[in-house]
Design a protein around this motif. Structure first.
Motif, PDB file in Angstrom:
ATOM      1  N   SER A 176       0.861  -1.181   0.000  1.00  0.00           N
ATOM      2  CA  SER A 176       0.000   0.000   0.000  1.00  0.00           C
ATOM      3  C   SER A 176       0.897   1.231   0.000  1.00  0.00           C
ATOM      4  CB  SER A 176      -0.893   0.013   1.242  1.00  0.00           C
ATOM      5  OG  SER A 176      -0.085   0.043   2.412  1.00  0.00           O
ATOM      6  N   PHE A 177       0.281   2.393  -0.277  1.00  0.00           N
ATOM      7  CA  PHE A 177       1.041   3.635  -0.293  1.00  0.00           C
ATOM      8  C   PHE A 177       0.534   4.548   0.808  1.00  0.00           C
ATOM      9  CE2 PHE A 177       2.073   7.959  -1.297  1.00  0.00           C
ATOM     10  CZ  PHE A 177       3.349   7.884  -1.836  1.00  0.00           C
ATOM     11  N   GLY A 178       1.446   5.246   1.463  1.00  0.00           N
ATOM     12  CA  GLY A 178       1.017   6.209   2.478  1.00  0.00           C
ATOM     13  C   GLY A 178       2.171   6.659   3.331  1.00  0.00           C
ATOM     14  N   PRO A 179       1.879   7.440   4.369  1.00  0.00           N
ATOM     15  CA  PRO A 179       2.933   7.921   5.255  1.00  0.00           C
ATOM     16  C   PRO A 179       3.594   6.757   5.989  1.00  0.00           C
ATOM     17  CG  PRO A 179       0.753   8.622   6.032  1.00  0.00           C
ATOM     18  CD  PRO A 179       0.546   7.954   4.710  1.00  0.00           C
ATOM     19  N   SER A 180       4.895   6.875   6.186  1.00  0.00           N
ATOM     20  CA  SER A 180       5.591   5.842   6.946  1.00  0.00           C
ATOM     21  C   SER A 180       4.981   5.724   8.333  1.00  0.00           C
ATOM     22  CB  SER A 180       7.080   6.195   7.079  1.00  0.00           C
ATOM     23  OG  SER A 180       7.691   5.296   7.986  1.00  0.00           O
ATOM     24  N   LEU A 181       4.734   4.492   8.739  1.00  0.00           N
ATOM     25  CA  LEU A 181       4.198   4.234  10.077  1.00  0.00           C
ATOM     26  C   LEU A 181       5.311   3.793  11.027  1.00  0.00           C
ATOM     27  CD1 LEU A 181       1.018   2.263   8.918  1.00  0.00           C
ATOM     28  CD2 LEU A 181       1.219   4.705   9.481  1.00  0.00           C
ATOM     29  N   ARG A 182       6.524   3.692  10.485  1.00  0.00           N
ATOM     30  CA  ARG A 182       7.658   3.245  11.297  1.00  0.00           C
ATOM     31  C   ARG A 182       8.847   4.172  11.076  1.00  0.00           C
ATOM     32  NH1 ARG A 182       7.645  -3.358  11.459  1.00  0.00           N
ATOM     33  NH2 ARG A 182       5.486  -3.563  12.175  1.00  0.00           N
ATOM     34  N   LEU A 183       8.651   5.437  11.394  1.00  0.00           N
ATOM     35  CA  LEU A 183       9.729   6.414  11.214  1.00  0.00           C
ATOM     36  C   LEU A 183      10.695   6.323  12.392  1.00  0.00           C
ATOM     37  CD1 LEU A 183      10.951   8.727   9.590  1.00  0.00           C
ATOM     38  CD2 LEU A 183       9.437  10.302  10.824  1.00  0.00           C
ATOM     39  N   ASP A 184      11.979   6.200  12.068  1.00  0.00           N
ATOM     40  CA  ASP A 184      12.999   5.897  13.074  1.00  0.00           C
ATOM     41  C   ASP A 184      14.147   6.900  12.963  1.00  0.00           C
ATOM     42  OD1 ASP A 184      14.418   4.548  15.047  1.00  0.00           O
ATOM     43  OD2 ASP A 184      14.577   2.654  13.940  1.00  0.00           O
ATOM     44  N   ILE A 185      15.055   6.796  13.917  1.00  0.00           N
ATOM     45  CA  ILE A 185      16.281   7.585  13.929  1.00  0.00           C
ATOM     46  C   ILE A 185      17.458   6.638  13.746  1.00  0.00           C
ATOM     47  CG2 ILE A 185      15.339   9.296  15.484  1.00  0.00           C
ATOM     48  CD1 ILE A 185      16.937   7.818  17.748  1.00  0.00           C
ATOM     49  N   SER A 222      15.114   7.205   9.170  1.00  0.00           N
ATOM     50  CA  SER A 222      14.863   5.983   8.405  1.00  0.00           C
ATOM     51  C   SER A 222      13.411   5.553   8.520  1.00  0.00           C
ATOM     52  CB  SER A 222      15.759   4.848   8.931  1.00  0.00           C
ATOM     53  OG  SER A 222      17.134   5.183   8.787  1.00  0.00           O
ATOM     54  N   ALA A 223      12.769   5.330   7.364  1.00  0.00           N
ATOM     55  CA  ALA A 223      11.391   4.823   7.349  1.00  0.00           C
ATOM     56  C   ALA A 223      11.482   3.307   7.265  1.00  0.00           C
ATOM     57  CB  ALA A 223      10.631   5.402   6.157  1.00  0.00           C
TER      58      ALA A 223
END
Ligand code: MN
Length: 394
Positions: A176-185, A222-223
């Motif tokens: 699927s396409f959309g905003p990252s739900l796992r945005l990390d550092i 990092s996504a």
């Protein structure tokens, strides 16, 4: 010291005369008037004005909107300017940090990110590839890296818009396409190249300090959901290229002489161009702290990195690739052996999350031991996550 000068700093200030990092600033009321400054405590020495007032031969190099001409000038000039700056601390113009705007301090040529922490690579290997050996067979024979996106390197303080992309959870039939739900550092340390090298002239381990000007902190945002779906077989791409944050201050390598330390014992003998067993210690004892919304989440120890920056530079050029002023390479996520020393949320939460929420502010700071018990501070790198752009699904 017989007399207390108003220019003296508090005991233990990590931005004292042993540190002196360079940045590019403009006065808040003249945003187009960018020039080079040196951080001293919580103030900025206007190095350009001080150089002019003292008739320095290097005044022109400092009256620039970027560090690149100084980077290109080479190590003898770096050393001469650093000695001059020490002399200007007594009478040069000092501006409070809150009265200036800090800019990206150098024009980034190429950007490479490595993967040099054995603890990080092992933890990530277990999470991303649970059915195979965590370290790939090449890992202890060469410093693994990938080419990042130089144009999206941003200065500390820049907001980070939540990236969008393709994600596919293991149970989903299609992406699927959309905003990252796992945005990390990723808490990392970066190295800025000054002196270039022509093609087909690899940089030997012992020539590292002739080419590398200085050090800064890096947050390689990092996504993880985008990354996990896209990275096989060629490695990171859109999961990381949306933004990489760097400090506004580049600290010269010479500030870390007392912090040099031997890297961990090597598991296998290395090919001669990487063999540092007889070289001067290539590690740096930098102690990093990661905070999210002001709360400390990790203290990664840079001294634990398996591969050194000198080995990374030697590897980057061993194939014949040239080196340019402004080339920038980062260490890879710094993770130590302990659970509270991991440099990203993927590891800190064992892959389960939670990851970053909109509004979260992530800040990295670090210091290293300096001469006579002084601390050598690295300029912080901070960034706030802001909501995704909200565009319709393409
Ligand atoms: Mn990274």
């Amino acid at each position: 010291m017989s007399q207390q000068s108003p220019r003296e700093l508090a005991e233990g200030d990590p931005f004292g005369a042993a540190t002196l990092p360079y940045g590019v600033f403009s006065p808040a009321d003249a945003p187009d008037r960018r020039r080079i400054g040196v951080r001293y405590g919580d103030r900025v020495l206007d190095a350009s004005a001080a150089a002019a007032a003292h008739g320095s031969a290097h005044a022109d190099l400092l009256d620039r909107p970027t560090l690149n001409p100084l980077l290109a000038a080479g190590r003898p000039v770096w050393q001469a300017v650093r000695a001059e700056v020490r002399g200007w601390l007594d009478d040069g113009p000092l501006l409070p940090l809150e009265d200036v705007t800090l800019h990206l301090p150098f024009e980034v040529a190429d950007y490479v990110d490595f993967y040099a922490s054995e603890h990080h690579a092992t933890n990530v290997g277990r999470i991303f590839r649970p059915d195979s050996e965590p370290l790939t067979p090449n890992w202890k024979h060469l410093p693994i890296g990938y080419h990042g996106r130089a144009g999206t390197v941003v200065v500390s303080g820049t907001d980070v818009v939540r990236p969008q992309g393709q994600r596919k959870a293991p149970g989903d039939a299609v992406p699927s396409f959309g905003p990252s739900l796992r945005l990390d550092i990723e808490a990392e340390v970066g190295f800025v190249v000054g002196t270039p090298a022509p093609a087909n002239t690899p940089v030997a381990l012992g020539d590292f300090r002739e080419h590398v000007f200085g050090v800064c902190l890096v947050n390689d945002w990092s996504a993880r959901d985008v990354q996990a779906w896209e990275y096989v077989p060629l490695g990171p791409f859109l999961g990381k290229s949306f933004a990489t944050s760097v400090s506004a201050w580049i600290t010269p390598l010479d500030a870390f002489d007392e912090a040099r330390t031997a890297p961990p014992e090597r598991t296998y003998p290395l090919l001669p161009y990487l063999d540092d067993s007889a070289a001067e210690p290539g590690g740096i004892d930098l102690r990093i702290e990661v905070t999210i919304n002001g709360e400390t989440v990790s203290r990664p120890p840079f001294a634990s990195m398996y591969w050194t920056a000198a080995q990374q530079l030697a590897h980057m050029t061993v194939n014949g690739a040239s080196l340019r002023t402004g080339d920038f390479f980062a260490s890879g996520t710094v993770s130590g052996p302990e659970p509270d020393q991991r440099g990203c949320l993927l590891e800190l939460t064992e892959g389960k999350g939670p990851y970053l929420a909109d509004g979260d502010v992530v800040t990295l700071t670090a210091w290293a031991p300096g001469p006579g018990g002084a601390r050598i501070g690295l300029g912080e790198v901070t960034g706030r996550v802001v909501p995704d752009r909200g565009a319709a699904t393409p």
